[in-house]
Design a protein around this motif. Structure first.
Motif, PDB file in Angstrom:
ATOM      1  N   UNK A  53       3.779  18.199   3.350  1.00  0.00           N
ATOM      2  CA  UNK A  53       3.372  16.931   2.168  1.00  0.00           C
ATOM      3  C   UNK A  53       4.704  15.352   2.992  1.00  0.00           C
ATOM      4  N   UNK A  54       4.425  15.218   3.969  1.00  0.00           N
ATOM      5  CA  UNK A  54       4.742  14.138   4.499  1.00  0.00           C
ATOM      6  C   UNK A  54       3.418  12.514   4.436  1.00  0.00           C
ATOM      7  N   UNK A  55       4.584  11.378   3.824  1.00  0.00           N
ATOM      8  CA  UNK A  55       3.765  10.018   3.957  1.00  0.00           C
ATOM      9  C   UNK A  55       3.311   9.879   5.161  1.00  0.00           C
ATOM     10  N   UNK A  56       2.142   9.711   5.775  1.00  0.00           N
ATOM     11  CA  UNK A  56       1.125   9.156   6.777  1.00  0.00           C
ATOM     12  C   UNK A  56       0.800   7.670   6.515  1.00  0.00           C
ATOM     13  N   UNK A  57       0.054   7.273   5.578  1.00  0.00           N
ATOM     14  CA  UNK A  57       0.076   6.165   5.489  1.00  0.00           C
ATOM     15  C   UNK A  57      -1.226   6.055   4.085  1.00  0.00           C
ATOM     16  N   UNK A  58      -2.200   5.554   4.111  1.00  0.00           N
ATOM     17  CA  UNK A  58      -2.769   5.357   2.770  1.00  0.00           C
ATOM     18  C   UNK A  58      -3.900   4.250   2.852  1.00  0.00           C
ATOM     19  N   UNK A  59      -5.271   4.502   1.570  1.00  0.00           N
ATOM     20  CA  UNK A  59      -6.325   3.857   2.360  1.00  0.00           C
ATOM     21  C   UNK A  59      -6.258   3.005   1.444  1.00  0.00           C
ATOM     22  N   UNK A  60      -6.398   0.922   1.516  1.00  0.00           N
ATOM     23  CA  UNK A  60      -6.299   0.588   0.502  1.00  0.00           C
ATOM     24  C   UNK A  60      -8.059  -0.032   0.063  1.00  0.00           C
ATOM     25  N   UNK A  61      -8.046   0.392  -1.204  1.00  0.00           N
ATOM     26  CA  UNK A  61      -8.662   0.120  -2.431  1.00  0.00           C
ATOM     27  C   UNK A  61      -9.010  -1.170  -3.575  1.00  0.00           C
ATOM     28  N   UNK A  62      -9.931  -1.688  -2.916  1.00  0.00           N
ATOM     29  CA  UNK A  62      -9.937  -3.266  -4.085  1.00  0.00           C
ATOM     30  C   UNK A  62     -10.689  -2.796  -5.399  1.00  0.00           C
ATOM     31  N   UNK A  63      -9.783  -3.084  -6.278  1.00  0.00           N
ATOM     32  CA  UNK A  63      -9.986  -3.041  -7.322  1.00  0.00           C
ATOM     33  C   UNK A  63     -10.011  -4.908  -8.648  1.00  0.00           C
ATOM     34  N   UNK A  98       8.850   9.827   2.145  1.00  0.00           N
ATOM     35  CA  UNK A  98       8.334   9.805   2.927  1.00  0.00           C
ATOM     36  C   UNK A  98       7.833  11.244   2.990  1.00  0.00           C
ATOM     37  N   UNK A  99       8.098  11.490   1.781  1.00  0.00           N
ATOM     38  CA  UNK A  99       7.284  12.655   1.310  1.00  0.00           C
ATOM     39  C   UNK A  99       6.991  13.205  -0.352  1.00  0.00           C
ATOM     40  N   UNK A 100       6.187  14.103  -0.832  1.00  0.00           N
ATOM     41  CA  UNK A 100       6.034  14.172  -2.641  1.00  0.00           C
ATOM     42  C   UNK A 100       6.416  15.810  -2.026  1.00  0.00           C
TER      43      UNK A 100
END
Length: 707
Positions: A470-480, A696-698
């Protein structure tokens, strides 16, 4: 006669055409041409009667006047002149010959050699006719004067009943294939054969009856029955008392010229590869159908626009030679599905068009579309390959009130793209809703251009989480898109338009800059964020963009971002659009240290067989498979196989669209490393990311999806 210096009068209202003609004459090395130019009908009128030029080149259209009318008088009619016109037309050709023109040339298809040949023929024809008239007035023995010329000569006795032939020269015998005993003493009617133009033949007969000159082109037949095109000039000869004594006919076999003109016209109207009608001819056929429809209300027809699905991939993988041969075979198979009255055309590339005449009702269009799809199901044998193809078909019906062919082809094109959107091997019939959709798309494009200029685009980030920890490893950048009146617009409503219009290029660069700048800021927060990655989606146009890799390198340098913190996502369809270019681009990106992910896997070709050829680090399984793994065993098994095969290819796996804890547990059990979805977090602005970076955790509590 072949003079070393020839004086030419060009009567032409277009200065560009004057310069072109002058340049063509300069290319002729053995003769010096002295060219004078007049640009108006009135100027030509003033100098023609007392003029001493050797030959005249006259434009058919001089402002509002017709150039041929300059040579209506008997005195001018005998002058050697050649007609120039902007386009080939049988009626203009006939009018030129009847007016006494020595030849007829189409602008844009005139070479220096053709122009020289035409000029020399005109001068020779003129002097031959002059010599014959002079000789007829002085003596009866003409053989010595005209035996050597290449023009066929026949002379008839106008004083004797039935106007019998009294003389022919060797050239005439060579052209017709007859011997003198078979000709002399007979009337010329037996030589006229079966002319294809009864109008021309009737004009010849009327000219002889009225004792007037005639000039025209007839289809005649030689003694052995072979046809030839005969350019014929018939002139009456009068004695000193004004009595008609002879008719002199000059004839030239112009079959080669006619064939050349036909070949030029055929080439201008047909596709070189398949010999099918091209866009110009096809548009003309539609135009004719529109005209007939106005007078025949029960006439029904339709226009098909066909595009071969994934043809570019065939060209790229098998080569253009195989692709060309395939197009030829496709055209032959398409013809088999059509009737004799239908027209199949190749508009360019892998795009074909059909003008279909309905033999019973408009429903026949649907029947033929299905027939075409069935005919393409069998493989094509091209070289050593068996190639399978399909086609998307857009259809417009004549039931709609169209005024011009361009609108019909536009709507067929719209319907064809609707068919492509539905999948491969489909057809769609154009209706008003498609037009409304196009209008909407055009409005979106206009608004998007404004959005780029006025900074209305936004970046949202969706976390990517380690399923096991459940650790944060990154993000996806999404356009709005923060639209001023519509609010926050989701990407599926504007990204397809951006890709189609090319706006995805500046938009893609913008989001890449924003994501790299933001990731650099997060990494500088401390040691906990040192291993984060940001994923940025790439469109097909970006991958094929010249200098794209250099652009990415420049952006990384600008924001001082280590390439290991950037992962670029592409779809299966992006790879398949141009496999060679995609492979080269991805290899260059990976050489920089940038990771590559396949996005939405399973929605395209659903095959891992080609992935080993590409430098791919991560496989992202599409949400359509993940959403049912807790309720459908088949989807669970499919995901398990995907994970296993991805691991065998040394790739890690991200599950998209994770929505509940049960799915997380199943994904953990099958070995899927990472998850992304509303269970963890919806896409959020960068300003809301800070609390996540602190822990860094969820939590294991799913968030409700947005409506």
């Amino acid at each position: 006669m072949h003079p070393a210096e020839i004086k030419v009068l060009l009567i032409e209202d277009d200065e560009d055409d004057y310069l072109i003609t002058q340049n063509l004459l300069k290319q002729i090395s053995l003769t010096r041409y002295l060219v004078d130019w007049v640009s108006t009908y009135e100027a030509a009128e003033q100098i023609l009667d007392d003029d001493d030029h050797d030959v005249y080149l006259v434009d058919y259209r001089l402002g509002r006047e017709i150039g041929l009318e300059l040579f209506q008088s008997p005195q001018r009619r005998e002058r050697p002149f050649i007609l120039l016109t902007g386009q080939g037309d049988q009626d203009i050709d006939l009018a030129a010959m009847e007016a006494g023109a020595a030849d007829y040339l189409v602008k844009g298809h005139i070479s220096a050699a053709a122009l020289e040949r035409s000029i020399r023929y005109a001068i020779e024809h003129h002097y031959t006719l002059q010599a014959l008239r002079t000789s007829l007035r002085k003596h009866d023995d003409l053989a010595a004067a005209i035996d050597q010329i290449s023009t066929g000569v026949v002379i008839t006795d106008a004083l004797a009943p039935d106007n019998p032939i009294i003389f022919v020269n060797p050239a005439f015998l060579r052209i017709t294939g007859y011997d003198p005993p078979e000709i002399l003493g007979r009337n010329c009617r037996f030589l006229q054969g079966q002319d294809t133009s009864s109008v021309t033949l009737e004009k010849l007969r009327r000219a002889i009856q009225n004792r007037q000159p005639f000039f025209g082109v007839l289809l005649n037949y030689r003694k052995d029955g072979t046809p030839f095109w005969n350019e014929l000039s018939v002139n009456p000869v009068f004695d000193q008392d004004g009595q008609l004594v002879r008719f002199v006919g000059l004839q030239t076999d112009i079959s080669h010229r006619i064939r050349t003109e036909e070949q030029i016209l055929h080439s201008a109207l047909h596709d070189k590869l398949t010999d099918l009608p091209n866009r110009t001819l096809f548009t003309d056929r539609i135009d004719q159908a529109l005209i007939y429809s106005k007078s025949q209300k029960d006439l029904r027809w339709s226009v098909f626009l066909l595009d071969i699905d994934r043809f570019k991939m065939i060209n790229d993988s098998l080569g253009h030679r195989i692709g060309d041969e395939l197009l030829v075979q496709i055209s032959q198979r398409l013809l088999e599905s059509l009737g004799e009255d239908d027209t199949l055309a190749r508009l360019g590339g892998d795009e074909f068009a059909i003008l279909l005449h309905h033999r019973d009702s408009p429903l026949n269009a649907i029947y033929v579309a299905n027939q075409i799809h069935q005919s393409l199901e069998e493989p094509f044998h091209v070289g050593d390959h068996d190639v399978f193809v399909s086609t998307s078909i857009g259809i417009t019906l004549s039931l709609t009130d169209y005024e011009n062919p361009e609108d019909i082809l536009r709507d067929a094109d719209t319907a064809m793209y609707r068919a492509k959107d539905q999948g491969r091997s489909r057809y769609a019939i154009f209706d008003a809703s498609m037009h409304d959709h196009i209008v909407t798309i055009q409005q979106i494009e206009t608004d998007l251009r404004r959005a780029i200029a006025q900074d209305e685009l936004r970046v949202y980030y969706q976390p990517i989480i380690s399923i096991a920890t459940a650790q944060l490893v990154g993000f996806e950048a999404l356009m709005r898109w923060q639209h001023p009146s519509r609010g926050l617009v989701p990407p599926d409503q504007f990204i397809p338009v951006a890709e189609e219009t090319g706006l995805i290029i500046p938009m893609g660069e913008w989001i890449l800059r924003q994501a790299c700048q933001q990731m650099n800021a997060w990494i500088n927060l401390g040691s906990a964020t040192q291993n984060l990655q940001v994923n940025v989606n790439l469109a097909s146009r970006q991958v094929c963009q010249s200098g794209f890799v250099a652009l990415v390198q420049s952006i990384l340098n600008e924001y001082q971002l280590d390439p290991k913190h950037l992962k670029l996502e592409i779809t299966e369809s992006t790879i398949m659009d141009d496999m060679n270019v995609a492979r080269d681009t991805l290899e260059e990106l990976q050489a920089l240290g940038i990771a590559i992910a396949i996005d939405d896997f399973g929605t395209g070709y659903s095959s891992l067989s080609y992935l080993h050829r590409f430098p791919i680090n991560t496989l992202k399984i599409d949400r359509t498979f993940i959403s049912k793994i807790d309720t459908h065993e088949s989807d669970l098994n499919m995901v398990g196989v995907m994970v296993l095969l991805a691991h065998n290819l040394k790739m890690n796996v991200v599950a998209e669209g994770v929505e509940n804890e049960t799915q997380v547990q199943i994904l953990n059990r099958v070995g899927c490393e990472y998850g992304q979805g509303y269970f963890y977090s919806r896409p959020i602005p960068a300003a809301e990311i800070a609390p996540l970076l602190e822990t860094m955790h969820f939590p294991i509590q799913p968030e409700k999806p947005l409506p």
